[in-house]
Design an enzyme around this catalytic site. Structure first.
Site, PDB file in Angstrom:
ATOM      1  N   ARG A 278      62.021  17.865  -9.394  1.00  0.00           N
ATOM      2  CA  ARG A 278      59.767  18.701  -9.730  1.00  0.00           C
ATOM      3  C   ARG A 278      59.593  19.496  -9.949  1.00  0.00           C
ATOM      4  O   ARG A 278      58.333  19.776 -10.256  1.00  0.00           O
ATOM      5  CB  ARG A 278      61.486  20.513  -8.927  1.00  0.00           C
ATOM      6  CG  ARG A 278      61.689  19.975  -7.050  1.00  0.00           C
ATOM      7  CD  ARG A 278      61.426  21.173  -6.242  1.00  0.00           C
ATOM      8  NE  ARG A 278      62.780  20.883  -5.389  1.00  0.00           N
ATOM      9  CZ  ARG A 278      62.477  20.322  -4.007  1.00  0.00           C
ATOM     10  NH1 ARG A 278      61.238  19.556  -3.709  1.00  0.00           N
ATOM     11  NH2 ARG A 278      63.580  19.672  -3.243  1.00  0.00           N
TER      12      ARG A 278
ATOM     13  N   ASP B  51      62.841  26.136  -4.520  1.00  0.00           N
ATOM     14  CA  ASP B  51      62.402  24.786  -5.316  1.00  0.00           C
ATOM     15  C   ASP B  51      60.664  25.005  -5.793  1.00  0.00           C
ATOM     16  O   ASP B  51      60.598  24.194  -6.311  1.00  0.00           O
ATOM     17  CB  ASP B  51      62.750  24.345  -4.643  1.00  0.00           C
ATOM     18  CG  ASP B  51      63.849  23.947  -3.835  1.00  0.00           C
ATOM     19  OD1 ASP B  51      64.580  24.379  -4.631  1.00  0.00           O
ATOM     20  OD2 ASP B  51      64.612  22.889  -3.032  1.00  0.00           O
TER      21      ASP B  51
ATOM     22  N   ARG C  49      76.228  21.281 -12.823  1.00  0.00           N
ATOM     23  CA  ARG C  49      75.799  22.083 -12.156  1.00  0.00           C
ATOM     24  C   ARG C  49      77.384  23.344 -11.860  1.00  0.00           C
ATOM     25  O   ARG C  49      78.653  22.720 -11.505  1.00  0.00           O
ATOM     26  CB  ARG C  49      74.700  21.589 -10.842  1.00  0.00           C
ATOM     27  CG  ARG C  49      73.864  21.309 -11.412  1.00  0.00           C
ATOM     28  CD  ARG C  49      72.766  21.261 -10.009  1.00  0.00           C
ATOM     29  NE  ARG C  49      72.156  22.134  -9.905  1.00  0.00           N
ATOM     30  CZ  ARG C  49      71.896  21.500  -8.673  1.00  0.00           C
ATOM     31  NH1 ARG C  49      71.675  20.200  -8.477  1.00  0.00           N
ATOM     32  NH2 ARG C  49      71.004  22.792  -7.531  1.00  0.00           N
TER      33      ARG C  49
ATOM     34  N   SER D  77      72.960  31.764  -1.517  1.00  0.00           N
ATOM     35  CA  SER D  77      72.241  30.575  -1.703  1.00  0.00           C
ATOM     36  C   SER D  77      73.172  30.014  -0.562  1.00  0.00           C
ATOM     37  O   SER D  77      74.131  30.061   0.123  1.00  0.00           O
ATOM     38  CB  SER D  77      73.471  30.492  -2.671  1.00  0.00           C
ATOM     39  OG  SER D  77      73.761  28.031  -2.583  1.00  0.00           O
TER      40      SER D  77
ATOM     41  N   ARG E  22      71.718  18.306   6.894  1.00  0.00           N
ATOM     42  CA  ARG E  22      72.303  19.268   7.550  1.00  0.00           C
ATOM     43  C   ARG E  22      72.196  17.777   9.129  1.00  0.00           C
ATOM     44  O   ARG E  22      73.639  17.690   9.779  1.00  0.00           O
ATOM     45  CB  ARG E  22      72.082  20.490   8.000  1.00  0.00           C
ATOM     46  CG  ARG E  22      72.565  21.369   7.358  1.00  0.00           C
ATOM     47  CD  ARG E  22      71.084  21.882   7.224  1.00  0.00           C
ATOM     48  NE  ARG E  22      71.361  23.103   6.248  1.00  0.00           N
ATOM     49  CZ  ARG E  22      71.325  23.131   4.725  1.00  0.00           C
ATOM     50  NH1 ARG E  22      70.421  22.368   4.550  1.00  0.00           N
ATOM     51  NH2 ARG E  22      71.435  24.484   4.139  1.00  0.00           N
TER      52      ARG E  22
ATOM     53  N   GLY F 188      72.658  18.245  -5.525  1.00  0.00           N
ATOM     54  CA  GLY F 188      73.536  19.955  -5.067  1.00  0.00           C
ATOM     55  C   GLY F 188      73.724  20.182  -3.743  1.00  0.00           C
ATOM     56  O   GLY F 188      74.440  20.547  -3.235  1.00  0.00           O
TER      57      GLY F 188
ATOM     58  N   LYS G 241      69.602  25.188 -11.548  1.00  0.00           N
ATOM     59  CA  LYS G 241      69.354  23.713 -10.349  1.00  0.00           C
ATOM     60  C   LYS G 241      69.450  22.509 -11.238  1.00  0.00           C
ATOM     61  O   LYS G 241      70.356  22.622 -11.721  1.00  0.00           O
ATOM     62  CB  LYS G 241      68.056  24.066  -9.894  1.00  0.00           C
ATOM     63  CG  LYS G 241      67.383  25.239  -8.718  1.00  0.00           C
ATOM     64  CD  LYS G 241      67.976  25.561  -7.969  1.00  0.00           C
ATOM     65  CE  LYS G 241      68.140  26.787  -7.135  1.00  0.00           C
ATOM     66  NZ  LYS G 241      68.908  27.181  -5.885  1.00  0.00           N
TER      67      LYS G 241
END
Ligand code: S3P
Length: 464
Positions: free
Chosen positions: A414, A340, A143, A188, A48, A115, A367
């Site tokens: 992950r 996550d 995805r 989301s 961001r 993503g 994910k």
């Protein structure tokens, strides 16, 4: 300048990462973990900061940016759209082009495994008169993008490929977007953020209504850059409105440490007997701390010290000590604040006594991999009694783990880190088939585990 050296180098590195052959690794039962470490910057905030910096007028200086492939991919995409981005010492400088001021890239934008990068950048492209091909690696190409495209199309984005909702896609933006009011169909933050970013370019107010709270970094950072954002609670969630035709002003941004990365270190200390570690500078935004709330319910000895504010976000240091854990029931409503962290929680739950029941996990299936299936499969390989059913996961903890592998990481960072962490306390090693994707979010993971005394080694023998 259409691109800059740092970001181009970054993209090359990210590109290389995708093409390397598999790098299997295993984790061995380790002596007590001890020491003080700092996790790298938060991934969500890093994306961001780059994006809003690019859309602002003037210079944005970012301290603590996460230098991992996902984020460097976003920097490279922005550089390809005419935004000079450079690193000076430890600070990343973004020379913003102003809202609507980006230029069409010469070629496709490749977001690798990311993503967040791809979906947030769809909001950026939506507000510009340009045609851009979005693509990514095999994981990203599987995805769902329809969740972002649908609201952006209502605002005026054109998707060239009719009826297709996965990358690669050709998107055509417009400098005359329509403001909309949109009720999120899935919880989301990526979808919410893409709409809000597009809303900066719309003529009027754009509203996103979320039924349950998701991470709010976009709202906070938009305000920091001078945008007008109203957040009104609605039910358990909120109605978030951004005023369009916005002018953002370049700012300084401090990126706190990523609580989703810190989760692996905290879990490692809880798993390995005798451990006592300090993880410094961890983001404590309540939309991100569901994992830590759950750990405390399980009986974890975890202290949050030196609580402070950094860059408009709550931050603390965490002292985590090995603790006997008890299985708990994690409510579905908590899922967005720890989405996550479920692979790690599930692996940790095997070391607890009793059953841990996790509900509301539908989003885990979309994910970087189907994390529900990948986690259940990995647990079974390591000898853990676990069952995934519908959108729930149940782990029967015995307080000990046998070990095994190789766990299929399915291009998912992950999954790789959760199972390596699990292996630091198992009777025999836990191996994973590939650690390559760890570079997308937490390249320092093997080194930080080693610095704390954890034993990781490549499967071909040499210590990491
Ligand atoms: C993110 C939001 C979450 C999370 C992802 C980062 C973000 O995804 O899983 O790692 O930065 O907005 P969703 O918003 O799609 O649940």
């Amino acid at each position: 300048m259409r691109a800059n050296k740092n970001a181009v180098v970054a993209r090359d590195r990210a590109g290389m990462q995708h093409s390397t052959s598999k790098a299997p690794m295993r984790a061995l039962r380790s002596p007590a973990l001890r020491g003080r470490v700092t996790v790298p910057g938060d991934k969500s905030i890093s994306h961001r900061a780059l994006i809003l910096g690019a859309l602002a007028t003037g210079r944005t200086a970012i301290c603590g940016l996460l230098e991992a492939d996902d984020v460097l991919g976003t920097a490279a995409a922005l550089a390809a759209m005419g935004v000079p981005i450079e690193k000076t010492g430890a600070v990343w400088l973004v020379h913003g082009r102003g809202t609507g001021g980006l230029t069409e890239p010469d070629g496709p934008l490749d977001f690798g495994n990311a993503g967040t990068g791809s979906r947030l950048m769809m909001g950026v492209v939506a507000g510009h008169e340009m045609s851009v091909v979005f693509t990514g690696d095999a994981s990203l190409q599987r995805r769902p993008m329809g969740r972002v495209l649908k609201p952006l199309q209502q605002m005026g984005l054109i998707v060239r490929e009719t009826g297709k909702e996965t990358l690669p896609l050709t998107l055509e933006g417009s400098s005359r977007l329509r403001p909309i009011e949109y009720r999120l169909e899935v919880p989301s933050a990526q979808v919410k953020s893409a709409i809000l970013i597009a809303g900066l370019h719309a003529a009027g107010k754009t509203t996103v209504v979320e039924r349950e709270p998701t991470r709010d970094h976009t709202e906070r950072m938009l305000r920091h850059f001078g945008a007008e954002v109203a957040v009104v609670p609605e039910g358990a969630g909120a109605r978030v409105t951004v005023t369009g035709d916005a002018e953002l002003i370049g700012r300084d941004v401090i990126v706190p440490g990523d609580p989703s990365s810190a989760a692996f270190l905290a879990a490692a200390a809880l798993i390995v007997p005798g451990s006592d570690i300090l993880v410094e500078n961890v983001l404590m935004n309540p939309t991100r701390t569901g994992f830590y709330v759950t750990l405390q319910e399980m009986g974890a000895t975890i202290e949050f010290i030196n609580a402070r504010e950094a860059g408009g976000e709550a931050v603390a240091d965490m002292r985590v000590r090995h603790s006997p854990l008890t299985g708990v029931s994690v409510p579905a409503a908590r899922a967005p604040s720890m989405i996550d962290e479920y692979p790690m929680l599930a692996a940790l739950a095997a070391y607890a006594k009793g059953t841990t029941h996790m509900a509301g996990l539908a989003e885990l299936k979309v994910k970087e991999s189907d994390r529900l299936a990948a986690t259940a499969a990995g647990l079974a390989l390591a000898g853990v009694d676990a069952e995934a059913e519908g959108d729930t996961l149940r782990v029967l903890g015995t307080g000990a783990v046998r070990g095994g592998g190789p766990v299929a990481t399915r291009m998912d960072h992950r999954i790789a880190m959760a199972f390596l962490t699990m292996g630091l306390g198992s009777a025999s090693p836990v191996s994973v088939d590939d650690i390559g994707m760890i570079a997308t979010s937490f390249p320092e993971f093997p080194d930080l585990i080693a610095a704390l005394g954890g034993k990781l080694e490549p499967v071909d023998g040499k210590p990491a």
